[in-house]
Design a protein around this motif. Structure first.
Motif, mmCIF file in Angstrom:
data_model
loop_
_atom_site.group_PDB
_atom_site.id
_atom_site.type_symbol
_atom_site.label_atom_id
_atom_site.label_comp_id
_atom_site.label_asym_id
_atom_site.label_seq_id
_atom_site.Cartn_x
_atom_site.Cartn_y
_atom_site.Cartn_z
ATOM 1 N N MET A 280 12.084 -9.163 -2.365
ATOM 2 C CA MET A 280 12.295 -8.190 -1.288
ATOM 3 C C MET A 280 10.965 -7.579 -0.827
ATOM 4 N N PRO A 281 10.052 -8.424 -0.322
ATOM 5 C CA PRO A 281 8.742 -7.915 0.087
ATOM 6 C C PRO A 281 8.836 -6.915 1.242
ATOM 7 N N ASP A 282 9.936 -7.003 2.031
ATOM 8 C CA ASP A 282 10.101 -6.079 3.152
ATOM 9 C C ASP A 282 10.348 -4.649 2.689
ATOM 10 N N ARG A 283 10.708 -4.493 1.417
ATOM 11 C CA ARG A 283 10.959 -3.156 0.880
ATOM 12 C C ARG A 283 9.726 -2.600 0.146
ATOM 13 N N THR A 284 8.653 -3.364 0.208
ATOM 14 C CA THR A 284 7.448 -2.975 -0.526
ATOM 15 C C THR A 284 6.250 -2.903 0.415
ATOM 16 N N ILE A 285 5.152 -2.411 -0.110
ATOM 17 C CA ILE A 285 3.831 -2.536 0.528
ATOM 18 C C ILE A 285 2.952 -3.220 -0.498
ATOM 19 N N ASP A 286 2.609 -4.460 -0.228
ATOM 20 C CA ASP A 286 1.981 -5.307 -1.242
ATOM 21 C C ASP A 286 0.484 -5.003 -1.385
ATOM 22 N N PRO A 287 0.064 -4.435 -2.505
ATOM 23 C CA PRO A 287 -1.355 -4.108 -2.685
ATOM 24 C C PRO A 287 -2.218 -5.345 -2.924
ATOM 25 N N VAL A 288 -1.609 -6.461 -3.325
ATOM 26 C CA VAL A 288 -2.383 -7.676 -3.518
ATOM 27 C C VAL A 288 -2.900 -8.192 -2.182
ATOM 28 N N VAL A 289 -2.021 -8.220 -1.183
ATOM 29 C CA VAL A 289 -2.435 -8.632 0.156
ATOM 30 C C VAL A 289 -3.474 -7.656 0.716
ATOM 31 N N MET A 290 -3.226 -6.365 0.473
ATOM 32 C CA MET A 290 -4.153 -5.326 0.919
ATOM 33 C C MET A 290 -5.533 -5.539 0.309
ATOM 34 N N ALA A 291 -5.559 -5.783 -0.985
ATOM 35 C CA ALA A 291 -6.828 -5.968 -1.685
ATOM 36 C C ALA A 291 -7.500 -7.272 -1.276
ATOM 37 N N ALA A 292 -6.699 -8.336 -1.115
ATOM 38 C CA ALA A 292 -7.261 -9.627 -0.721
ATOM 39 C C ALA A 292 -7.921 -9.541 0.652
ATOM 40 N N VAL B 183 -12.557 -0.318 3.192
ATOM 41 C CA VAL B 183 -11.456 -0.064 2.255
ATOM 42 C C VAL B 183 -10.406 0.843 2.894
ATOM 43 N N LYS B 184 -10.851 1.889 3.558
ATOM 44 C CA LYS B 184 -9.896 2.802 4.199
ATOM 45 C C LYS B 184 -9.160 2.116 5.339
ATOM 46 N N ALA B 185 -9.884 1.323 6.134
ATOM 47 C CA ALA B 185 -9.266 0.658 7.282
ATOM 48 C C ALA B 185 -8.215 -0.358 6.839
ATOM 49 N N GLU B 186 -8.513 -1.128 5.810
ATOM 50 C CA GLU B 186 -7.542 -2.115 5.322
ATOM 51 C C GLU B 186 -6.342 -1.426 4.686
ATOM 52 N N SER B 187 -6.596 -0.312 4.026
ATOM 53 C CA SER B 187 -5.499 0.464 3.457
ATOM 54 C C SER B 187 -4.591 0.995 4.559
ATOM 55 N N ASP B 188 -5.194 1.542 5.598
ATOM 56 C CA ASP B 188 -4.401 2.057 6.736
ATOM 57 C C ASP B 188 -3.641 0.928 7.427
ATOM 58 N N ALA B 189 -4.315 -0.210 7.598
ATOM 59 C CA ALA B 189 -3.681 -1.337 8.290
ATOM 60 C C ALA B 189 -2.462 -1.854 7.539
ATOM 61 N N SER B 190 -2.442 -1.672 6.240
ATOM 62 C CA SER B 190 -1.321 -2.144 5.421
ATOM 63 C C SER B 190 -0.221 -1.100 5.269
ATOM 64 N N GLY B 191 -0.461 0.097 5.809
ATOM 65 C CA GLY B 191 0.527 1.157 5.672
ATOM 66 C C GLY B 191 0.598 1.719 4.268
ATOM 67 N N VAL C 43 0.665 3.905 0.930
ATOM 68 C CA VAL C 43 1.409 5.150 0.719
ATOM 69 C C VAL C 43 0.482 6.335 0.471
ATOM 70 N N GLU C 44 -0.778 6.075 0.103
ATOM 71 C CA GLU C 44 -1.754 7.147 -0.042
ATOM 72 C C GLU C 44 -3.160 6.606 0.149
ATOM 73 N N GLU C 45 -4.099 7.497 0.315
ATOM 74 C CA GLU C 45 -5.487 7.123 0.554
ATOM 75 C C GLU C 45 -6.055 6.364 -0.648
ATOM 76 N N PRO C 46 -6.901 5.372 -0.394
ATOM 77 C CA PRO C 46 -7.511 4.668 -1.520
ATOM 78 C C PRO C 46 -8.460 5.593 -2.286
ATOM 79 N N LEU C 47 -8.620 5.323 -3.562
ATOM 80 C CA LEU C 47 -9.529 6.094 -4.402
ATOM 81 C C LEU C 47 -10.779 5.252 -4.652
ATOM 82 N N ILE C 48 -11.938 5.804 -4.296
ATOM 83 C CA ILE C 48 -13.204 5.100 -4.475
ATOM 84 C C ILE C 48 -14.070 5.921 -5.423
#
Length: 422
Positions: free
Chosen positions: A215-227, A292-300, A302-307
């Motif tokens: 059920m990927p539609d019910r998630t926000i996949d951090p692997v894709v975000m990170a990749a 990092v922030k832009a890719e995080s935002d683009a993926s929707g 749930v919170e700001e990335p921590l650097i």
């Protein structure tokens, strides 16, 4: 004339290096991670006290050690070696290869290896300590030996300073150090100016929303975000850094999830940056944060990335005056095996903090550790890059000799050059 007599003095009084080869094998077989170097420190202290001449100070900035030999009026010279190891599984096949495991700072059990040659550094400085003591009637001054922990994480040198190193030992006039590299054993080199690059390491946590793999539609996949982030980071050097400048951006670790049928809720990247000037350093770090922030935002997310910045090494800049003095001495002692114009190295060190923190000059050089026969064959075949293991490789295995002899001679020659000059 002084240089010629110095070469003879060192050669004639050289200590028996066989016990030091045994010591090096022991240190290599028993490595310890940064900030956990208790047993290694105890071994070093024991060796120093056995010489019955040095005043030894322990537990400086963690497991740091400083030893002082007062020998009359003259220059005060500091020689430094580091002694922590790396979370690497050794694959050298050496009879004294490490099989050690330890928990790292995150509590994860890791294999441990002296994959950067710090066992060699300690061995050479201890041998030089014996040699300089043996010839103390030939020089005047104060010798300081610093054995530094926690170099690999970039905090050991400054931590020793902050913990009162220079309240315990005299402030040196000159700070000197060396490092074994994947050059041909028997060779060594230095350069005036920038010797080593600056380094900054970042731990980046990107937040998604976990769930079932079906059920990927019910998630926000951090692997894709990170990749996506990893791929975009590759454009910083190629598209944002001046082509005449120097920068390296490496994603050395990417961690997310535990199994294939669960979409994780976060991903962690560990990023390393190498630069040689402040403007480029700031530009690259800023670009990493932006991407990092832009890719995080683009993926929707749930919170700001921590650097988080996990380590920072300053560039190592060799003082012109003392480096040229050393180069003359090394050229005399080692002849054509010494290179006074070694190409700048993009590796990094926190060594210079021992000098810059007190406004004193420093100089740093490198020695080769690769088996000469292996090097010559690889060079003949045009396969140096493929066949010669570099620092931090699980196959990095500096040979005993002539590596230890060169490292010992270099340390002793460096100190004596300034002691004999008054």
């Amino acid at each position: 004339m002084i240089q010629q007599s110095l070469k003879g003095l060192i050669s004639f009084n050289h200590p028996d290096l066989r016990p030091y080869e045994i010591l090096r094998a022991y240190l290599h077989e028993h490595p310890e991670l940064s900030q956990q170097e208790k047993s290694t420190a105890a071994t070093i202290s024991s060796r120093l006290r056995a010489l019955k001449a040095y005043t030894v100070h322990e537990n400086i900035g963690g497991h740091g050690i400083a030893a002082v030999l007062n020998n009359g009026q003259g220059k005060t010279v500091l020689l430094r070696a580091d002694f922590d190891a790396l979370p690497v599984k050794e694959e050298t096949g050496l009879p004294y290869a490490s099989a050690v495991t330890m928990r790292d700072s995150d509590g994860i059990v890791k294999p441990v290896m002296h994959a950067c040659g710090h066992d060699v550094h300690v061995t050479c400085l201890l041998a030089a300590a014996e040699l300089l003591l043996k010839i103390k009637d030939s020089w005047k001054g104060t010798l300081i030996l610093v054995f530094q922990p926690d170099e690999e994480r970039g905090g050991g040198a400054q931590r020793m300073v902050d913990d009162g190193l220079y309240d315990l030992v005299p402030v040196p006039d000159i700070v000197l150090g060396q490092h074994v590299m994947s050059l041909r054993s028997g060779k060594l080199g230095s350069r005036v100016g920038i010797m080593l690059a600056a380094s900054d390491s970042l731990k980046i946590t990107m937040y998604g929303r976990g769930g079932h793999a079906s059920m990927p539609d019910r998630t926000i996949d951090p692997v894709v975000m990170a990749a996506s982030t990893v791929m975009r980071l590759q454009t910083i050097v190629s598209r944002e850094v001046d082509p005449s400048g120097v920068a390296v951006v490496t994603v050395g670790s990417m961690q997310a999830g535990q199994t294939e049928n669960i979409i994780a809720d976060k991903a962690e990247l560990k990023v390393n940056i190498r630069t040689i000037d402040l403007d480029t350093r700031e530009k690259v770090i800023s670009a990493v944060r932006r991407i990092v922030k832009a890719e995080s935002d683009a993926s929707g997310a749930v919170e700001e990335p921590l650097i988080e910045i996990t380590s920072s090494f300053p560039p190592t800049v060799n003082d012109k005056t003392i480096t040229k003095t050393l180069q003359d001495a090394f050229a005399n002692h080692f002849g054509p095996d010494f290179d006074p114009d070694l190409p700048r190295i993009n590796g990094s060190e926190d060594f210079s903090a021992l000098a810059t923190s007190i406004g004193k000059p420093c100089s740093f050089w490198v020695i080769g550790g690769t088996d000469p026969h292996l090097w010559d064959e690889a060079e003949k075949q045009g396969r140096l890059a493929e066949d010669i293991p570099v620092n931090h490789s699980p196959y990095f295995a500096p040979v005993m000799q002539p590596t230890i002899k060169v490292g010992t001679d270099a340390m002793a020659t460096a100190a004596m050059t300034f002691f004999m000059a008054g």
